[in-house]
Scaffold this motif. Structure first.
Motif, PDB file in Angstrom:
ATOM      1  N   LEU A  16      13.722  40.177  -9.180  1.00 18.51           N
ATOM      2  CA  LEU A  16      14.029  39.112  -9.139  1.00 18.51           C
ATOM      3  C   LEU A  16      13.438  37.795  -9.578  1.00 18.51           C
ATOM      4  N   LYS A  17      12.162  38.017  -9.537  1.00 15.17           N
ATOM      5  CA  LYS A  17      11.226  36.308 -10.055  1.00 15.17           C
ATOM      6  C   LYS A  17      11.060  36.684 -11.561  1.00 15.17           C
ATOM      7  N   LYS A  18      11.873  37.853 -12.184  1.00 11.89           N
ATOM      8  CA  LYS A  18      12.318  38.355 -13.681  1.00 11.89           C
ATOM      9  C   LYS A  18      13.302  37.236 -14.218  1.00 11.89           C
ATOM     10  N   GLU A  19      14.725  38.055 -13.331  1.00 10.09           N
ATOM     11  CA  GLU A  19      15.819  36.673 -13.239  1.00 10.09           C
ATOM     12  C   GLU A  19      15.461  35.705 -12.638  1.00 10.09           C
ATOM     13  N   GLN A  20      14.903  35.374 -12.128  1.00  6.87           N
ATOM     14  CA  GLN A  20      14.698  33.934 -11.877  1.00  6.87           C
ATOM     15  C   GLN A  20      13.978  33.531 -13.036  1.00  6.87           C
ATOM     16  N   PHE A  21      13.326  33.790 -14.035  1.00  5.94           N
ATOM     17  CA  PHE A  21      12.784  33.268 -14.878  1.00  5.94           C
ATOM     18  C   PHE A  21      13.617  33.065 -16.780  1.00  5.94           C
ATOM     19  N   ASN A  22      14.308  34.387 -16.497  1.00  4.23           N
ATOM     20  CA  ASN A  22      15.337  34.316 -17.372  1.00  4.23           C
ATOM     21  C   ASN A  22      16.775  33.158 -17.244  1.00  4.23           C
ATOM     22  N   LEU A  23      17.085  32.585 -15.938  1.00  2.00           N
ATOM     23  CA  LEU A  23      18.150  31.922 -15.892  1.00  2.00           C
ATOM     24  C   LEU A  23      17.246  30.511 -15.464  1.00  2.00           C
ATOM     25  N   ARG A  24      15.725  29.984 -15.784  1.00  2.00           N
ATOM     26  CA  ARG A  24      15.387  28.839 -15.389  1.00  2.00           C
ATOM     27  C   ARG A  24      15.321  28.774 -17.830  1.00  2.00           C
ATOM     28  N   PHE A  25      14.806  29.846 -18.132  1.00  2.00           N
ATOM     29  CA  PHE A  25      15.203  29.439 -19.128  1.00  2.00           C
ATOM     30  C   PHE A  25      16.532  29.503 -20.215  1.00  2.00           C
ATOM     31  N   GLN A  26      17.886  30.119 -19.623  1.00  2.00           N
ATOM     32  CA  GLN A  26      18.326  29.822 -19.994  1.00  2.00           C
ATOM     33  C   GLN A  26      19.609  28.390 -20.121  1.00  2.00           C
ATOM     34  N   LYS A  27      18.664  27.882 -18.531  1.00  2.00           N
ATOM     35  CA  LYS A  27      18.971  26.471 -18.454  1.00  2.00           C
ATOM     36  C   LYS A  27      18.335  25.407 -18.713  1.00  2.00           C
ATOM     37  N   ALA A  28      17.927  25.858 -19.358  1.00  2.00           N
ATOM     38  CA  ALA A  28      16.570  24.778 -20.072  1.00  2.00           C
ATOM     39  C   ALA A  28      17.421  25.352 -22.283  1.00  2.00           C
ATOM     40  N   THR A  29      18.116  26.242 -21.950  1.00  2.00           N
ATOM     41  CA  THR A  29      19.160  26.088 -23.423  1.00  2.00           C
ATOM     42  C   THR A  29      20.001  26.009 -23.640  1.00  2.00           C
ATOM     43  N   GLY A  30      20.976  25.637 -22.079  1.00  2.00           N
ATOM     44  CA  GLY A  30      22.197  25.744 -22.530  1.00  2.00           C
ATOM     45  C   GLY A  30      22.669  26.515 -22.404  1.00  2.00           C
ATOM     46  N   GLN A  31      22.458  27.398 -21.703  1.00  2.00           N
ATOM     47  CA  GLN A  31      23.945  29.083 -22.383  1.00  2.00           C
ATOM     48  C   GLN A  31      23.810  29.563 -20.801  1.00  2.00           C
ATOM     49  N   MET A  32      23.130  28.960 -19.880  1.00  2.00           N
ATOM     50  CA  MET A  32      23.435  29.085 -18.363  1.00  2.00           C
ATOM     51  C   MET A  32      25.800  29.620 -17.844  1.00  2.00           C
TER      52      MET A  32
END
Length: 70
Positions: free
Chosen positions: A23-39
């Motif tokens: 879940l922490k890995k998925e949370q990191f990936n989602l934060r990364f997607q949010k920062a790049t506007g891909q969420m």
């Protein structure tokens, strides 16, 4: 909602740690997607955050139970 916590209660400590790591890995990936506007799935951020809290609560309870039993 209670079914989520019940499902987690059936897991061992090692399984909970593995789930927490996933879940922490998925949370990191989602934060990364949010920062790049891909969420796309913005609701997953809150779901993951709450599930992580549930797992940490269960792990703390298991540690307390182990201490009191010892």
């Amino acid at each position: 909602m209670s079914s989520k916590i019940e499902a987690l209660r059936g897991l061992t400590s090692d399984q909970l740690h593995d789930e927490l790591l996933k879940l922490k890995k998925e949370q990191f990936n989602l934060r990364f997607q949010k920062a790049t506007g891909q969420m796309e799935k913005t609701h997953r951020v809150n779901e993951i955050r709450k599930t992580i809290a549930r797992i940490r609560t269960l792990l703390t309870a298991q540690k307390a139970a182990a201490k009191s039993a010892a």
